[in-house]
Scaffold this motif. Structure first.
Motif, PDB file in Angstrom:
ATOM      1  N   LEU A  27     -24.924   1.702 -20.392  1.00 17.44           N
ATOM      2  CA  LEU A  27     -24.756   1.734 -18.941  1.00 17.44           C
ATOM      3  C   LEU A  27     -26.074   1.892 -18.186  1.00 17.44           C
ATOM      4  CD1 LEU A  27     -21.590   4.012 -18.722  1.00 17.44           C
ATOM      5  CD2 LEU A  27     -21.701   1.523 -18.563  1.00 17.44           C
ATOM      6  N   GLY A  28     -27.151   2.171 -18.926  1.00 21.44           N
ATOM      7  CA  GLY A  28     -28.450   2.328 -18.279  1.00 21.44           C
ATOM      8  C   GLY A  28     -28.600   3.645 -17.538  1.00 21.44           C
ATOM      9  N   ILE A  29     -27.969   4.687 -18.069  1.00 19.10           N
ATOM     10  CA  ILE A  29     -28.076   6.009 -17.464  1.00 19.10           C
ATOM     11  C   ILE A  29     -28.607   6.993 -18.490  1.00 19.10           C
ATOM     12  CG2 ILE A  29     -26.246   5.596 -15.779  1.00 19.10           C
ATOM     13  CD1 ILE A  29     -24.342   7.156 -17.558  1.00 19.10           C
ATOM     14  N   LYS A  63     -18.957   7.005 -12.001  1.00 20.97           N
ATOM     15  CA  LYS A  63     -18.892   8.170 -12.889  1.00 20.97           C
ATOM     16  C   LYS A  63     -17.572   8.185 -13.653  1.00 20.97           C
ATOM     17  CE  LYS A  63     -21.738  11.074  -9.891  1.00 20.97           C
ATOM     18  NZ  LYS A  63     -21.754  12.278  -9.034  1.00 20.97           N
ATOM     19  N   ALA A  64     -16.474   7.943 -12.935  1.00 29.28           N
ATOM     20  CA  ALA A  64     -15.154   7.944 -13.566  1.00 29.28           C
ATOM     21  C   ALA A  64     -15.053   6.832 -14.609  1.00 29.28           C
ATOM     22  CB  ALA A  64     -14.067   7.783 -12.513  1.00 29.28           C
ATOM     23  N   ASP A  65     -15.605   5.662 -14.298  1.00 29.98           N
ATOM     24  CA  ASP A  65     -15.582   4.550 -15.255  1.00 29.98           C
ATOM     25  C   ASP A  65     -16.410   4.877 -16.490  1.00 29.98           C
ATOM     26  OD1 ASP A  65     -13.944   3.051 -13.622  1.00 29.98           O
ATOM     27  OD2 ASP A  65     -15.558   1.814 -12.802  1.00 29.98           O
ATOM     28  N   ALA A  66     -17.562   5.506 -16.290  1.00 21.40           N
ATOM     29  CA  ALA A  66     -18.426   5.863 -17.420  1.00 21.40           C
ATOM     30  C   ALA A  66     -17.732   6.885 -18.322  1.00 21.40           C
ATOM     31  CB  ALA A  66     -19.757   6.415 -16.911  1.00 21.40           C
ATOM     32  N   THR A  71     -13.660  -2.240 -20.209  1.00 21.74           N
ATOM     33  CA  THR A  71     -14.212  -1.247 -19.298  1.00 21.74           C
ATOM     34  C   THR A  71     -15.668  -1.549 -18.986  1.00 21.74           C
ATOM     35  OG1 THR A  71     -12.708   0.412 -20.193  1.00 21.74           O
ATOM     36  CG2 THR A  71     -14.591   1.228 -18.949  1.00 21.74           C
ATOM     37  N   GLU A  72     -16.445  -1.915 -20.020  1.00 19.89           N
ATOM     38  CA  GLU A  72     -17.850  -2.285 -19.796  1.00 19.89           C
ATOM     39  C   GLU A  72     -17.947  -3.481 -18.857  1.00 19.89           C
ATOM     40  OE1 GLU A  72     -19.425  -2.951 -23.701  1.00 19.89           O
ATOM     41  OE2 GLU A  72     -19.913  -0.842 -24.001  1.00 19.89           O
ATOM     42  N   ARG A  73     -17.097  -4.474 -19.072  1.00 23.22           N
ATOM     43  CA  ARG A  73     -17.098  -5.661 -18.225  1.00 23.22           C
ATOM     44  C   ARG A  73     -16.800  -5.289 -16.777  1.00 23.22           C
ATOM     45  NH1 ARG A  73     -12.179  -8.488 -19.220  1.00 23.22           N
ATOM     46  NH2 ARG A  73     -11.491  -7.005 -17.668  1.00 23.22           N
TER      47      ARG A  73
END
Length: 118
Positions: free
Chosen positions: A33-35, A11-14, A100-102
């Motif tokens: 992110l697939g959410i 969650k924090a990364d997203a 960040t995505e990586r």
């Protein structure tokens, strides 16, 4: 449909990805992110509330004239420097987003690999 349980770290990364991406939309980041878009929005709003931030100021991004090859020839050296600095800031923001995505994908892959019982 069963609700998915995401880790606090995910969650924090997203949220960090959304906040660090100029011009980002909930829809685009959530799709990456697939959410669900509403889920990401809720996480971002909760994080902002926790930090005491009322609203994020969206970045308008560089103007079309800031793109290389589109600079008017009448622009002075100061204007050219300003445009190049804006372009550098845009590229640095893009690099942060990709990093960040990586990192999110790397953590997800490690998590999934740990769940496999072959």
């Amino acid at each position: 449909m069963a609700m998915k349980d995401y880790s606090d770290e995910f969650k924090a990364d997203a949220v960090a990805l959304y906040e660090s991406t100029p011009g980002a939309t909930y829809k685009s980041i959530a799709a990456d992110l697939g959410i669900n878009r509403a889920t990401l929005r809720e996480w971002v709003l909760l994080d902002r509330e926790r930090r005491g931030v009322t609203a994020a100021t969206p970045s308008a991004g560089p103007t079309p004239a800031a793109r290389p090859g589109q600079t008017p020839s009448s622009a002075g050296p100061d204007e050219r420097i300003r445009q190049l600095e804006a372009r550098v800031a845009e590229l640095e923001a893009n690099e942060r987003k990709l990093a960040t995505e990586r990192d999110i994908l790397r953590k997800a892959a490690n998590s999934f690999a740990g769940e496999t019982n072959w």
